[in-house]
Design a protein around this motif. Sequence first.
Motif, PDB file in Angstrom:
ATOM      1  N   LEU A  60       0.843  -1.191   0.000  1.00 33.33           N
ATOM      2  CA  LEU A  60       0.000   0.000   0.000  1.00 33.33           C
ATOM      3  C   LEU A  60       0.883   1.246   0.000  1.00 33.33           C
ATOM      4  N   PRO A  61       0.439   2.316  -0.647  1.00 34.37           N
ATOM      5  CA  PRO A  61       1.291   3.523  -0.730  1.00 34.37           C
ATOM      6  C   PRO A  61       1.760   4.021   0.618  1.00 34.37           C
ATOM      7  N   SER A  62       0.894   4.029   1.636  1.00 34.14           N
ATOM      8  CA  SER A  62       1.306   4.531   2.952  1.00 34.14           C
ATOM      9  C   SER A  62       2.359   3.622   3.573  1.00 34.14           C
ATOM     10  N   VAL A  63       2.254   2.329   3.328  1.00 31.14           N
ATOM     11  CA  VAL A  63       3.226   1.383   3.882  1.00 31.14           C
ATOM     12  C   VAL A  63       4.585   1.572   3.203  1.00 31.14           C
ATOM     13  N   ARG A  64       4.567   1.738   1.880  1.00 26.67           N
ATOM     14  CA  ARG A  64       5.831   1.949   1.161  1.00 26.67           C
ATOM     15  C   ARG A  64       6.498   3.257   1.594  1.00 26.67           C
ATOM     16  N   THR A  65       5.694   4.292   1.805  1.00 26.84           N
ATOM     17  CA  THR A  65       6.260   5.568   2.255  1.00 26.84           C
ATOM     18  C   THR A  65       6.864   5.423   3.641  1.00 26.84           C
ATOM     19  N   ARG A  66       6.172   4.718   4.541  1.00 26.07           N
ATOM     20  CA  ARG A  66       6.687   4.523   5.894  1.00 26.07           C
ATOM     21  C   ARG A  66       7.981   3.707   5.853  1.00 26.07           C
ATOM     22  N   ARG A  67       8.040   2.725   4.952  1.00 23.89           N
ATOM     23  CA  ARG A  67       9.207   1.846   4.899  1.00 23.89           C
ATOM     24  C   ARG A  67      10.409   2.536   4.247  1.00 23.89           C
ATOM     25  N   THR A  68      10.188   3.332   3.213  1.00 23.77           N
ATOM     26  CA  THR A  68      11.295   3.904   2.440  1.00 23.77           C
ATOM     27  C   THR A  68      11.490   5.393   2.665  1.00 23.77           C
ATOM     28  N   GLY A  69      10.461   6.076   3.170  1.00 29.45           N
ATOM     29  CA  GLY A  69      10.544   7.527   3.314  1.00 29.45           C
ATOM     30  C   GLY A  69      10.313   8.264   2.007  1.00 29.45           C
ATOM     31  N   VAL A  70      10.113   7.536   0.902  1.00 34.81           N
ATOM     32  CA  VAL A  70       9.933   8.161  -0.412  1.00 34.81           C
ATOM     33  C   VAL A  70       8.454   8.465  -0.626  1.00 34.81           C
ATOM     34  N   PRO A  71       8.100   9.708  -0.995  1.00 32.40           N
ATOM     35  CA  PRO A  71       6.686  10.033  -1.245  1.00 32.40           C
ATOM     36  C   PRO A  71       6.134   9.249  -2.436  1.00 32.40           C
ATOM     37  N   GLN A  72       4.847   8.957  -2.371  1.00 34.76           N
ATOM     38  CA  GLN A  72       4.125   8.330  -3.480  1.00 34.76           C
ATOM     39  C   GLN A  72       3.153   9.394  -4.006  1.00 34.76           C
ATOM     40  N   ASN A  73       3.448   9.951  -5.174  1.00 37.78           N
ATOM     41  CA  ASN A  73       2.712  11.112  -5.654  1.00 37.78           C
ATOM     42  C   ASN A  73       1.819  10.765  -6.840  1.00 37.78           C
TER      43      ASN A  73
ATOM     44  N   ARG B 261       2.937  10.779   1.913  1.00 39.41           N
ATOM     45  CA  ARG B 261       4.238  11.318   2.261  1.00 39.41           C
ATOM     46  C   ARG B 261       4.385  11.328   3.775  1.00 39.41           C
ATOM     47  N   LEU B 262       5.634  11.374   4.252  1.00 39.81           N
ATOM     48  CA  LEU B 262       5.878  11.424   5.687  1.00 39.81           C
ATOM     49  C   LEU B 262       5.278  12.694   6.269  1.00 39.81           C
ATOM     50  N   LEU B 263       4.703  12.571   7.460  1.00 33.83           N
ATOM     51  CA  LEU B 263       4.109  13.733   8.108  1.00 33.83           C
ATOM     52  C   LEU B 263       5.181  14.769   8.420  1.00 33.83           C
ATOM     53  N   ASP B 264       6.364  14.310   8.854  1.00 36.13           N
ATOM     54  CA  ASP B 264       7.476  15.221   9.144  1.00 36.13           C
ATOM     55  C   ASP B 264       8.733  14.665   8.491  1.00 36.13           C
ATOM     56  N   PRO B 265       9.019  15.044   7.255  1.00 32.40           N
ATOM     57  CA  PRO B 265      10.186  14.485   6.551  1.00 32.40           C
ATOM     58  C   PRO B 265      11.505  14.826   7.222  1.00 32.40           C
ATOM     59  N   ASP B 266      11.544  15.924   8.011  1.00 30.22           N
ATOM     60  CA  ASP B 266      12.800  16.321   8.637  1.00 30.22           C
ATOM     61  C   ASP B 266      13.133  15.505   9.878  1.00 30.22           C
ATOM     62  N   ASP B 267      12.184  14.711  10.358  1.00 37.63           N
ATOM     63  CA  ASP B 267      12.420  13.886  11.543  1.00 37.63           C
ATOM     64  C   ASP B 267      12.421  12.420  11.119  1.00 37.63           C
ATOM     65  N   PRO B 268      13.607  11.804  10.939  1.00 32.52           N
ATOM     66  CA  PRO B 268      13.650  10.416  10.447  1.00 32.52           C
ATOM     67  C   PRO B 268      13.005   9.425  11.400  1.00 32.52           C
ATOM     68  N   ARG B 269      12.872   9.816  12.690  1.00 33.35           N
ATOM     69  CA  ARG B 269      12.260   8.889  13.641  1.00 33.35           C
ATOM     70  C   ARG B 269      10.744   8.911  13.559  1.00 33.35           C
ATOM     71  N   ASN B 270      10.221   9.957  12.941  1.00 35.01           N
ATOM     72  CA  ASN B 270       8.766  10.086  12.841  1.00 35.01           C
ATOM     73  C   ASN B 270       8.300   9.318  11.612  1.00 35.01           C
TER      74      ASN B 270
ATOM     75  N   VAL C 152       0.971  10.897   6.111  1.00 36.59           N
ATOM     76  CA  VAL C 152      -0.276  11.552   5.739  1.00 36.59           C
ATOM     77  C   VAL C 152      -0.605  11.142   4.307  1.00 36.59           C
ATOM     78  N   THR C 153      -1.815  10.667   4.123  1.00 36.19           N
ATOM     79  CA  THR C 153      -2.292  10.222   2.822  1.00 36.19           C
ATOM     80  C   THR C 153      -3.469  11.091   2.423  1.00 36.19           C
ATOM     81  N   SER C 154      -3.373  11.702   1.259  1.00 32.17           N
ATOM     82  CA  SER C 154      -4.471  12.518   0.742  1.00 32.17           C
ATOM     83  C   SER C 154      -4.946  11.925  -0.575  1.00 32.17           C
ATOM     84  N   PHE C 155      -6.236  12.041  -0.832  1.00 37.08           N
ATOM     85  CA  PHE C 155      -6.794  11.449  -2.050  1.00 37.08           C
ATOM     86  C   PHE C 155      -8.022  12.234  -2.491  1.00 37.08           C
ATOM     87  N   THR C 156      -8.210  12.288  -3.802  1.00 39.56           N
ATOM     88  CA  THR C 156      -9.309  13.033  -4.408  1.00 39.56           C
ATOM     89  C   THR C 156     -10.157  12.076  -5.233  1.00 39.56           C
ATOM     90  N   ASP C 157     -11.464  12.182  -5.079  1.00 41.05           N
ATOM     91  CA  ASP C 157     -12.392  11.348  -5.839  1.00 41.05           C
ATOM     92  C   ASP C 157     -12.433  11.841  -7.285  1.00 41.05           C
TER      93      ASP C 157
END
Length: 906
Positions: A423-436, A457-466, A470-475
Amino acid sequence: MEADALAGEPAEDAGSAAWLAGLHPADGEGVVFALHTGAGPATLTWLPGLDAVLGRPGASGNELCGRLTELLGPLTVHLPRTRPGRDFALEQPYDAGDGARRRIRLRARTVGDHGRATGLLGVVSAVSEDLPGHSELTELADRYRVLVELSPDAICVHEGGVITYANRAALDLFAARSPADVVSHPFAEFVAAESAGLLVDDIGPAPVEAVLKRADGSKFTAETVSVRTTGKDTPSFQVVIRDVTTKLAAAAAVRTQAALVTHVSDAIVTVTAEHIVTSWNPAAESVYGWPESEALGRRIREVLGVDLDPEAIQRAGGVVAQTHHRRDGALLSVRVSTTGTGDGYVLVCTDDTARRRAELHYRTVVAALDEGVLVMGPTGSIESANPAASRILGVPAADLIGAACSTLVLFEESGRRIPPDELPSVRTRRTGVPQNGLVVRLRRPDGRDVWVTLTSRLLDPDDPRNVSVVTSFTDITERRAISARLAHDATHDPLTRLANRTLVLDRLERRTRGGAVTVVFLDLDKFKLINDSLGHPVGDQVLRIAGERLRRVTGPGDVVGRLGGDEFVVVTTGATEAEQARVFAAHLRSALAEPVNVHGRALHLDASMGIVLVADADPRSAEDVLRDADVAMYQAKSRGRGRFEFFDVALRTRMQRRLRMEQDLRDAVHSGQLWPAYQPVVDLHTGDMVAVEALLRWTHPKHGPISPAEFIPLAEESELINVLGKFVLNDTTRELAALRSARGLDLSLKVNLSVRQLDDPHLVPAVRDALATTGLPANALTLEVTESALMRDTSAAAEVLTALRSLGVLLAIDDFGTGYSSLAQLRTLTLDTLKIDRSFITGIADSHDAAAIVASIIAMAHAVGLTVVAEGVETEKELILLRELECDQAQGYHLGRPSAAAELFR
């Protein structure tokens, strides 16, 4: 302090025991003692005999303890700051219990562990008062020596620049392993270069801050006092050295703290236990609007605008959020931290007004967004969801909070379900890379599918421990449906719903890369007649029916498209051989030939078809293939319609020449390549030339003379014929008018009109302008129209001819006998001349039947008052026979070939 008598020797280690054994006096009057000041209460112990040494026989342990403690005072005052292994010797006067005055000698060594002294081990003994050399001065010296040796400050003496003495503190300060590392060394050796002159050359009693060196070369900052102790001959100095590194660091820390308090953005306030303000930093002035001079001395509730209880805040954990008031009454959102100082409290007040306002605005904006927003925590569970997310997902917000992100069912555009660990949120959490901008299909709990464009994308990209995401989506379900419709409309013909040219080319390009295909290009025959006679609504209905029939009789993998107008195309992979293609084309014609009932009328359709066989790995592009099919279709139409032709390379060459010639013909009109030729028309009764027929000639700059049989059809198809017709009319009327005037000739001019010229609304004005401009008499101009052109639409032709006749010009029917007209029809057209087609004249002298037909035509024409002209007279026999049949005029190669005016009238 506890006192006790030791039964044994109190040595703590073998080294101390050996040292202690060396201190026992020979007479045995010395007593061993031990002082312990480590953890727990201090203890002082000794071996028997102390009462005798101190001159107090039978004294109690407490009394002896007090006496001995008093004697040890000079040694114990600095004991906590002394290292283990230090040796001391001290003699001091003592009043015994019997009134006698004694001297007591103390010899001791510091003991302890981890570099810290925790006690003394030594021998106390009595010294006879009358020993030689003992005086008050000696006693004072002894006391001074003990004080110097035990001083916490480093003290050293240098004489003539060489160190002669260093106390224990000096040895420690200079990191010396033994006195030999310092004593006898130059004092300058321990002074850093930047301070050497300060200590050696500028001696004074005032404290001097200098940089010194240790034996290992490291540097430290010290405060020194240097005192001269001898005369000028051999200068000797006692130097007291105090390491102020820690002091300076503490002072710097104090200055730093003061600067922080002054410049920090948080309000820092100190208050007494009674909540009276005692300090008020600049940030407090800025936050609360109270100057420091007015805030000091006030109660805290006055300047903060709220009853604040520091004790309660401490009990609550030390930090609380409160609403304070500025001096002007404005509300402040403040985070208060407090800590006690013994006599009051320090308050740190952080103004969170802007942040909380921004958070409120953020929450309001996020709640109002049409875009769904989810925040996934570190465990992958949903921590927050805005109303749009709840609406798009079809799940109440309360049910979303705490749910695992793996409960979201997502599919790729290909239809593959995305596994939970992808899932996009899981991949972002695992790699830190945004899914756009991912486009995915989301399955709601109610079974409905929703298309969304999604970003994680990560909620706080500047904090690697965080690792919150945050996932946003448009219908985009409706937008995607509209796009699909627009894409369909962009690639399909709106009238027939068949593929348009764009889609046909795309599919054809794909098919040609995948194997052999056959392309059939169809053009409905005589569709323009249906459109013009029955109207466009009927024509549109016919096109829809034709398209539906083609789709019905083709295979599911075939492509059927409408290219525009009445042109259709079929791309098939089911008939790739020539014979198969013939059968397939016949099948298409058969389907189109079925009667079409539109508005109560039965219409019959047929089509001309061009066929292209495209082999596997054919190098032609889709555009090239479609062009070749069009060329073949045009060939079929030119050969009589209602048929099909296969494309070959020779056909393409001919068509390419045709296209080039058409373009060249357009250029020829304005470049002087076209010129009129004149063929004589002879009166058969007198033999005189009575008229000339104007014929257009083209001399191509590259190909030379071009036959009219090639370029006239080109002009008629491309509608250049109107331009050519106007050119011939203007040029020939001008030239013949000039010849008639210059030579006094009574000649008439015959000019041909094509079928397209009859449809040209500018024809009559063009004739009128030519006559008026050139001065040629109207009755000297005869306009010739072919029989087939007149029979195409008799009523329309009659209307045009009547308008021309009103100008005074004469009218002739050309090529009579080829258009199936009758004399009765010709009478309605108010003609003047009838020209018999050359096909009836050729061989007339040798054919009785041909002569009979020509005789009857002449007789009928004369019956209605028409002048008869015979075309294509090639022999003298033909000329003689025409005279016998009473034909009026004739023209042909036997009487004169077409030539330029200058050649004909020279």
